[in-house]
Design an enzyme around this catalytic site. Structure first.
Site, PDB file in Angstrom:
ATOM      1  N   GLU A  86       3.351  -6.377 -39.630  1.00  0.00           N
ATOM      2  CA  GLU A  86       3.404  -7.845 -39.777  1.00  0.00           C
ATOM      3  C   GLU A  86       4.565  -8.416 -38.987  1.00  0.00           C
ATOM      4  O   GLU A  86       4.629  -9.609 -38.742  1.00  0.00           O
ATOM      5  CB  GLU A  86       3.556  -8.221 -41.260  1.00  0.00           C
ATOM      6  CG  GLU A  86       2.280  -8.030 -42.041  1.00  0.00           C
ATOM      7  CD  GLU A  86       2.445  -8.313 -43.518  1.00  0.00           C
ATOM      8  OE1 GLU A  86       3.548  -8.716 -43.945  1.00  0.00           O
ATOM      9  OE2 GLU A  86       1.465  -8.113 -44.255  1.00  0.00           O
ATOM     10  N   SER A 102      13.528  -2.986 -34.880  1.00  0.00           N
ATOM     11  CA  SER A 102      12.827  -3.133 -33.608  1.00  0.00           C
ATOM     12  C   SER A 102      13.450  -2.180 -32.601  1.00  0.00           C
ATOM     13  O   SER A 102      14.671  -1.960 -32.615  1.00  0.00           O
ATOM     14  CB  SER A 102      12.969  -4.572 -33.108  1.00  0.00           C
ATOM     15  OG  SER A 102      12.615  -4.645 -31.741  1.00  0.00           O
ATOM     16  N   SER A 103      12.607  -1.642 -31.732  1.00  0.00           N
ATOM     17  CA  SER A 103      13.138  -0.756 -30.677  1.00  0.00           C
ATOM     18  C   SER A 103      14.092  -1.524 -29.781  1.00  0.00           C
ATOM     19  O   SER A 103      14.949  -0.937 -29.120  1.00  0.00           O
ATOM     20  CB  SER A 103      11.993  -0.192 -29.835  1.00  0.00           C
ATOM     21  OG  SER A 103      11.021   0.379 -30.663  1.00  0.00           O
ATOM     22  N   ARG A 104      13.942  -2.842 -29.730  1.00  0.00           N
ATOM     23  CA  ARG A 104      14.798  -3.645 -28.857  1.00  0.00           C
ATOM     24  C   ARG A 104      16.198  -3.875 -29.450  1.00  0.00           C
ATOM     25  O   ARG A 104      17.101  -4.282 -28.713  1.00  0.00           O
ATOM     26  CB  ARG A 104      14.154  -5.012 -28.580  1.00  0.00           C
ATOM     27  CG  ARG A 104      12.944  -4.921 -27.667  1.00  0.00           C
ATOM     28  CD  ARG A 104      12.586  -6.283 -27.089  1.00  0.00           C
ATOM     29  NE  ARG A 104      11.609  -6.159 -26.017  1.00  0.00           N
ATOM     30  CZ  ARG A 104      10.287  -6.197 -26.196  1.00  0.00           C
ATOM     31  NH1 ARG A 104       9.787  -6.376 -27.397  1.00  0.00           N
ATOM     32  NH2 ARG A 104       9.484  -6.073 -25.170  1.00  0.00           N
ATOM     33  N   LEU A 155      10.820   5.410 -31.721  1.00  0.00           N
ATOM     34  CA  LEU A 155      10.396   5.104 -33.086  1.00  0.00           C
ATOM     35  C   LEU A 155      11.555   4.861 -34.041  1.00  0.00           C
ATOM     36  O   LEU A 155      12.639   5.426 -33.892  1.00  0.00           O
ATOM     37  CB  LEU A 155       9.534   6.255 -33.609  1.00  0.00           C
ATOM     38  CG  LEU A 155       8.309   6.592 -32.751  1.00  0.00           C
ATOM     39  CD1 LEU A 155       7.539   7.762 -33.365  1.00  0.00           C
ATOM     40  CD2 LEU A 155       7.395   5.382 -32.609  1.00  0.00           C
ATOM     41  N   HIS A 189       8.018   1.859 -37.601  1.00  0.00           N
ATOM     42  CA  HIS A 189       6.850   2.615 -37.130  1.00  0.00           C
ATOM     43  C   HIS A 189       6.455   3.678 -38.167  1.00  0.00           C
ATOM     44  O   HIS A 189       5.278   3.900 -38.420  1.00  0.00           O
ATOM     45  CB  HIS A 189       7.175   3.357 -35.829  1.00  0.00           C
ATOM     46  CG  HIS A 189       7.569   2.481 -34.679  1.00  0.00           C
ATOM     47  ND1 HIS A 189       8.849   2.424 -34.194  1.00  0.00           N
ATOM     48  CD2 HIS A 189       6.838   1.638 -33.907  1.00  0.00           C
ATOM     49  CE1 HIS A 189       8.903   1.602 -33.165  1.00  0.00           C
ATOM     50  NE2 HIS A 189       7.708   1.091 -32.974  1.00  0.00           N
TER      51      HIS A 189
HETATM   52  P1  AMP Z   1       6.011  -1.356 -30.895  1.00  0.00           P
HETATM   53  O1  AMP Z   1       6.372   0.070 -30.626  1.00  0.00           O
HETATM   54  O2  AMP Z   1       7.171  -2.287 -30.913  1.00  0.00           O
HETATM   55  O3  AMP Z   1       4.862  -1.830 -30.046  1.00  0.00           O
HETATM   56  O4  AMP Z   1       5.464  -1.389 -32.377  1.00  0.00           O
HETATM   57  C1  AMP Z   1       4.381  -0.572 -32.767  1.00  0.00           C
HETATM   58  C2  AMP Z   1       3.895  -1.030 -34.100  1.00  0.00           C
HETATM   59  O5  AMP Z   1       4.938  -0.933 -35.069  1.00  0.00           O
HETATM   60  C3  AMP Z   1       3.429  -2.507 -34.105  1.00  0.00           C
HETATM   61  O6  AMP Z   1       2.269  -2.622 -34.891  1.00  0.00           O
HETATM   62  C4  AMP Z   1       4.607  -3.197 -34.723  1.00  0.00           C
HETATM   63  O7  AMP Z   1       4.243  -4.418 -35.377  1.00  0.00           O
HETATM   64  C5  AMP Z   1       5.068  -2.171 -35.739  1.00  0.00           C
HETATM   65  N1  AMP Z   1       6.457  -2.419 -36.119  1.00  0.00           N
HETATM   66  C6  AMP Z   1       7.503  -2.590 -35.278  1.00  0.00           C
HETATM   67  N2  AMP Z   1       8.628  -2.855 -35.967  1.00  0.00           N
HETATM   68  C7  AMP Z   1       8.284  -2.853 -37.277  1.00  0.00           C
HETATM   69  C8  AMP Z   1       8.999  -3.074 -38.497  1.00  0.00           C
HETATM   70  N3  AMP Z   1      10.296  -3.356 -38.499  1.00  0.00           N
HETATM   71  N4  AMP Z   1       8.313  -3.003 -39.673  1.00  0.00           N
HETATM   72  C9  AMP Z   1       6.980  -2.715 -39.668  1.00  0.00           C
HETATM   73  N5  AMP Z   1       6.255  -2.496 -38.554  1.00  0.00           N
HETATM   74  C10 AMP Z   1       6.889  -2.572 -37.378  1.00  0.00           C
END
Ligand code: AMP
Length: 290
Positions: A148, A185-187, A33, A37
């Site tokens: 988004e 981003s986690s990436r 996270l 998130h």
């Molecule tokens: P993930 O763990 O990458 O699948 O992301 C889980 C949720 O967090 C998804 O709804 C993503 O769109 C949201 N999310 C990921 N990065 C961001 C960010 N930088 N800002 C807002 N929401 C995010």
């Protein structure tokens, strides 16, 4: 905060919340996270009586040559962050519990899942819609929060919920960014230090596109060419796609931009695929002049 490792455990928790007459918000994640998130969690916390977060690196949304095994994981840190935000329960299932042997049923948005990122990552959105449907059925939230940042995913989920009459309200949350503009981003952790610096190119290119729409009347082609050339100024960026689409249906836009559109970009840095987006609305002044 209750940690539930099985569907049975989270269902018991959900039953307790129902007995209390509490509204439930769901925040699905793949873990590792960050503040993006946490923003989803904060919004859920602000509007719902109870918040359930899920952490599941869903194998069915990764292609055979994608980063499933190298996807970053740190559950202890994730739990501490969720607890700090006042999350009531976290659901962390195993793939075996989520997908029983012999699973063969899927959920898919036929058109939306095959365009844009769906072309680069065939099968990805079918994995997403199937797992999200399962999470909705297991946790039965009143509200569910999605970023988004994953713009196409948000539209795919909204469409699925609408088409299948799923009793949940989808809330989109604006992208949270690093200080230099890179979407969190986690990436991002997988980027080399040089690529991490270069990755600012995505938000810079989108800023240029937005400024252009504010200052002049533009066509979709001019907008996408501007974004592409700004991205290509960064030699480390391997531009995968630049698309200007209707902000809701994601259908192609031709000619002059006269309604809200979304600019969607996907750029590779080494093996890491980064995406970003910006919704742009043409100013009324330029529409009248055009
Ligand atoms: P993930 O763990 O990458 O699948 O992301 C889980 C949720 O967090 C998804 O709804 C993503 O769109 C949201 N999310 C990921 N990065 C961001 C960010 N930088 N800002 C807002 N929401 C995010």
């Amino acid at each position: 905060m209750k940690v539930c490792n099985t569907k049975k455990e989270i269902r018991t928790v959900r039953d307790e919340f129902r007995a209390q007459g509490a509204s439930v918000g769901l925040v699905p994640t793949m873990g590792y996270l960050h503040k993006g998130h946490i923003e989803l969690v904060k919004q859920a916390r602000a509007t719902c009586d109870r918040v359930i977060a899920t952490i599941f690196v869903n194998p069915t949304q990764f292609g055979p040559n994608e980063d499933l095994s190298s996807y970053p994981r740190d559950l202890e840190r994730d739990f501490a962050m969720l607890q700090d935000e006042g999350v009531d329960a976290v659901f962390v299932p195993s793939p075996q519990d989520m997908y029983l042997l012999g699973s063969e049923t899927v959920v898919e948005t036929k058109r939306l899942s095959r365009i844009l990122i769906g072309r680069i990552r065939p099968g990805h959105f079918q994995g997403v819609t199937t797992v999200v449907t399962k999470l909705f059925n297991i946790c039965q939230p009143d509200y569910a929060y999605f970023g988004e940042k994953d713009y196409q995913q948000l539209q795919v989920i909204k469409r699925m919920v609408r088409d299948l009459d799923v009793p949940v309200e989808i809330k989109g949350v604006p992208t949270v960014r690093e200080g230099d503009g890179l979407a969190m981003s986690s990436r991002n952790i997988m980027l080399t230090p040089e690529d991490r610096i270069a990755a600012v190119a995505l938000s810079r290119a989108l800023n240029a596109a937005e400024e252009m729409c504010v200052s002049q009347s533009v066509t979709a082609r001019l907008l996408s060419n501007t974004i592409r050339s700004r991205l290509e100024e960064e030699p480390r960026a391997d531009v995968q796609s630049v698309d200007i689409r209707d902000a809701e249906t994601l259908t192609s836009i031709r000619g002059r931009i006269e309604r809200s559109v979304v600019a969607l970009i996907a750029v590779r840095f080494g093996s890491v695929l980064l995406i970003d987006q910006r919704v742009v609305t043409p100013s009324q002044v330029h529409l009248q002049k055009a």
